[in-house]
Design a protein around this motif. Structure first.
Motif, PDB file in Angstrom:
ATOM      1  N   UNK A  84       7.053   0.201  -3.314  1.00 53.90           N
ATOM      2  CA  UNK A  84       7.429  -0.896  -4.225  1.00 53.90           C
ATOM      3  C   UNK A  84       7.327  -2.266  -3.568  1.00 53.90           C
ATOM      4  N   UNK A  85       7.331  -2.278  -2.248  1.00 53.06           N
ATOM      5  CA  UNK A  85       7.300  -3.592  -1.609  1.00 53.06           C
ATOM      6  C   UNK A  85       6.924  -3.514  -0.149  1.00 53.06           C
ATOM      7  N   UNK A  86       6.435  -4.638   0.337  1.00 55.99           N
ATOM      8  CA  UNK A  86       6.046  -4.796   1.746  1.00 55.99           C
ATOM      9  C   UNK A  86       6.658  -6.088   2.263  1.00 55.99           C
ATOM     10  N   UNK A  87       7.272  -5.999   3.434  1.00 58.78           N
ATOM     11  CA  UNK A  87       7.733  -7.223   4.108  1.00 58.78           C
ATOM     12  C   UNK A  87       6.910  -7.391   5.378  1.00 58.78           C
ATOM     13  N   UNK A  88       6.087  -8.429   5.405  1.00 55.67           N
ATOM     14  CA  UNK A  88       5.296  -8.756   6.597  1.00 55.67           C
ATOM     15  C   UNK A  88       6.143  -9.620   7.506  1.00 55.67           C
ATOM     16  N   UNK A  89       6.788  -8.968   8.483  1.00 57.43           N
ATOM     17  CA  UNK A  89       7.713  -9.697   9.352  1.00 57.43           C
ATOM     18  C   UNK A  89       7.263  -9.731  10.817  1.00 57.43           C
ATOM     19  N   UNK A  90       6.445  -8.747  11.253  1.00 60.20           N
ATOM     20  CA  UNK A  90       6.071  -8.688  12.673  1.00 60.20           C
ATOM     21  C   UNK A  90       5.440 -10.018  13.100  1.00 60.20           C
ATOM     22  N   UNK A  91       5.882 -10.539  14.225  1.00 62.75           N
ATOM     23  CA  UNK A  91       5.332 -11.814  14.680  1.00 62.75           C
ATOM     24  C   UNK A  91       5.646 -12.041  16.145  1.00 62.75           C
ATOM     25  N   UNK A  92       4.807 -12.847  16.789  1.00 54.46           N
ATOM     26  CA  UNK A  92       5.005 -13.166  18.211  1.00 54.46           C
ATOM     27  C   UNK A  92       4.766 -14.661  18.431  1.00 54.46           C
ATOM     28  N   UNK A  93       5.189 -15.139  19.581  1.00 56.44           N
ATOM     29  CA  UNK A  93       4.846 -16.511  20.002  1.00 56.44           C
ATOM     30  C   UNK A  93       4.154 -16.442  21.368  1.00 56.44           C
ATOM     31  N   UNK A  94       3.221 -17.322  21.594  1.00 53.01           N
ATOM     32  CA  UNK A  94       2.578 -17.518  22.913  1.00 53.01           C
ATOM     33  C   UNK A  94       2.348 -19.025  23.012  1.00 53.01           C
ATOM     34  N   UNK A  95       3.402 -19.746  23.405  1.00 57.68           N
ATOM     35  CA  UNK A  95       3.387 -21.201  23.274  1.00 57.68           C
ATOM     36  C   UNK A  95       2.649 -21.899  24.425  1.00 57.68           C
ATOM     37  N   UNK A  96       1.973 -22.967  24.088  1.00 53.44           N
ATOM     38  CA  UNK A  96       1.397 -23.888  25.079  1.00 53.44           C
ATOM     39  C   UNK A  96       0.945 -25.116  24.299  1.00 53.44           C
ATOM     40  N   UNK A  97       0.960 -26.269  24.970  1.00 53.03           N
ATOM     41  CA  UNK A  97       0.422 -27.444  24.295  1.00 53.03           C
ATOM     42  C   UNK A  97      -1.084 -27.274  24.121  1.00 53.03           C
ATOM     43  N   UNK A  98      -1.616 -27.929  23.111  1.00 52.16           N
ATOM     44  CA  UNK A  98      -3.028 -27.778  22.740  1.00 52.16           C
ATOM     45  C   UNK A  98      -3.946 -27.802  23.955  1.00 52.16           C
ATOM     46  N   UNK A  99      -3.729 -28.796  24.845  1.00 55.66           N
ATOM     47  CA  UNK A  99      -4.681 -28.974  25.938  1.00 55.66           C
ATOM     48  C   UNK A  99      -4.620 -27.854  26.970  1.00 55.66           C
ATOM     49  N   UNK A 100      -3.546 -27.067  26.925  1.00 55.58           N
ATOM     50  CA  UNK A 100      -3.411 -25.956  27.880  1.00 55.58           C
ATOM     51  C   UNK A 100      -3.535 -24.595  27.221  1.00 55.58           C
ATOM     52  N   UNK A 101      -3.721 -24.563  25.908  1.00 58.07           N
ATOM     53  CA  UNK A 101      -3.694 -23.254  25.224  1.00 58.07           C
ATOM     54  C   UNK A 101      -4.972 -22.474  25.523  1.00 58.07           C
ATOM     55  N   UNK A 102      -4.782 -21.240  26.007  1.00 63.52           N
ATOM     56  CA  UNK A 102      -5.940 -20.403  26.337  1.00 63.52           C
ATOM     57  C   UNK A 102      -6.469 -19.705  25.081  1.00 63.52           C
ATOM     58  N   UNK A 103      -7.703 -19.237  25.167  1.00 65.10           N
ATOM     59  CA  UNK A 103      -8.273 -18.454  24.069  1.00 65.10           C
ATOM     60  C   UNK A 103      -7.402 -17.234  23.799  1.00 65.10           C
ATOM     61  N   UNK A 104      -6.899 -16.637  24.880  1.00 63.35           N
ATOM     62  CA  UNK A 104      -6.084 -15.433  24.765  1.00 63.35           C
ATOM     63  C   UNK A 104      -4.790 -15.726  23.984  1.00 63.35           C
ATOM     64  N   UNK A 105      -4.122 -16.841  24.336  1.00 60.57           N
ATOM     65  CA  UNK A 105      -2.887 -17.211  23.609  1.00 60.57           C
ATOM     66  C   UNK A 105      -3.199 -17.452  22.138  1.00 60.57           C
ATOM     67  N   UNK A 106      -4.296 -18.146  21.857  1.00 60.56           N
ATOM     68  CA  UNK A 106      -4.695 -18.395  20.469  1.00 60.56           C
ATOM     69  C   UNK A 106      -4.925 -17.085  19.738  1.00 60.56           C
ATOM     70  N   UNK A 107      -5.750 -16.220  20.352  1.00 58.97           N
ATOM     71  CA  UNK A 107      -6.173 -14.985  19.689  1.00 58.97           C
ATOM     72  C   UNK A 107      -4.999 -14.035  19.442  1.00 58.97           C
ATOM     73  N   UNK A 108      -4.118 -13.878  20.449  1.00 58.73           N
ATOM     74  CA  UNK A 108      -3.009 -12.917  20.298  1.00 58.73           C
ATOM     75  C   UNK A 108      -2.116 -13.288  19.112  1.00 58.73           C
ATOM     76  N   UNK A 109      -1.798 -14.572  18.995  1.00 59.06           N
ATOM     77  CA  UNK A 109      -0.899 -14.995  17.910  1.00 59.06           C
ATOM     78  C   UNK A 109      -1.596 -14.902  16.555  1.00 59.06           C
TER      79      UNK A 109
END
Ligand code: NAP
Length: 246
Positions: A84-109
């Motif tokens: 009857x229903x789905x709750x999409x709750x799974x989530x993670x953070x991999x924080x970094x400022x834009x200039x330091x954000x790696x491809x990996x951090x971007x992709x994982x989130x």
């Protein structure tokens, strides 16, 4: 009980906001499928819910793995007879400022917080449309509405969740399947564990109510949106933030 006889899948439900949502839903009469990464954590959560008198089944799966997601939905459908229903709750953070954000951090989130939501919803959509009823609630964030320092990846994914939700509200609404998003502010769970205390103090001060939220306060909003009391609410992004942005 506002969720009596409803069969729900909740992702990321072994702890934090997801577990609070599962607890609230079983108190409101639902049977819940607990989807999360660790099979042991999933079993512990189910045991806790059952000990409190609820009905819960384990659905361990990684929401980034489409084969596992389809299998998880298949198992839920076999065990429940319907969904009857789905709750999409799974989530993670991999924080970094834009200039330091790696491809990996971007992709994982993006993989967990955006692609995972897409895959889980796609996996249940045919069933819900065929039965002509259902509710999808996806956990976005105030960060998806307003952005946040150090969270380019998270903001992109959470804004994407709102965009997908509005699209599903249009596509699936014709079949009486509602899609809504909940945008929590800063909520007292371990996801905030990496945030230094002085930053948390600043976040609290941004909220007119001068405090963080509790997982149960998000769960109450999710349970309402899943219920038939919200039968004409479709395509909203509901803030549960104590008014952080006003
Ligand atoms: P949490 O305590 O970290 O719980 C998240 C759960 O999701 C964990 O059990 C985690 O498993 C699971 N998970 C992570 N990756 C997964 C995957 N690939 N497949 C299946 N399960 C996965 O987080 P929370 O604070 O409760 O947050 C829940 C949701 O609310 C997230 O979408 C988050 O972005 C959103 N949110 C939280 C806040 C906040 O302030 N807490 C604010 C706004 C929005 P593991 O423990 O094994 O990693």
């Amino acid at each position: 009980m506002r969720l009596a006889n409803k069969h729900l899948i909740i992702t990321g439900a072994a702890r934090g906001i997801g577990f609070a949502i599962a607890s609230k839903c079983v108190r409101e009469g639902a049977t819940v499928g607990i989807c999360d990464l660790s099979p042991e954590a999933v079993d512990r959560a189910c045991a806790q819910l059952e000990a409190a008198g609820g009905r819960a089944i384990p659905l361990p799966a990684d929401v980034t793995d489409d084969v596992a997601v389809r299998q998880m939905v298949h198992v839920a459908h076999e065990r429940f007879g319907r969904i009857d229903g789905l709750v999409n709750n799974a989530g993670i953070t991999k924080d970094a400022q834009l200039r330091n954000m790696s491809d990996e951090q971007w992709r994982q989130v993006i993989d967990v917080n955006l692609t995972g939501v897409f895959q889980c919803t796609r996996a249940v959509a045919d069933m819900l449309c065929a039965q002509g009823s259902g509710a999808i609630v996806s956990i976005s964030s105030v960060v998806g509405l307003y952005g946040n320092f150090g969270q380019t990846n998270y903001a992109a994914a959470k804004a994407g969740v709102i965009g997908m939700t509005m699209t599903w509200a249009k596509e699936l609404g014709r079949k009486n399947v509602r899609a809504n998003a909940v945008c929590p502010g800063f909520i007292n769970t371990s996801i905030l564990g990496t945030i230094p205390e002085q930053v948390l103090a600043r976040l609290r001060a941004m909220v007119p109510m001068n405090r963080l939220g509790e997982p149960e306060e998000v769960a109450n909003a999710v349970a309402f949106l899943l219920s038939d009391e919200a039968s004409f609410i479709n395509g909203v992004a509901l803030e549960v933030s104590g008014g952080i942005a006003i």
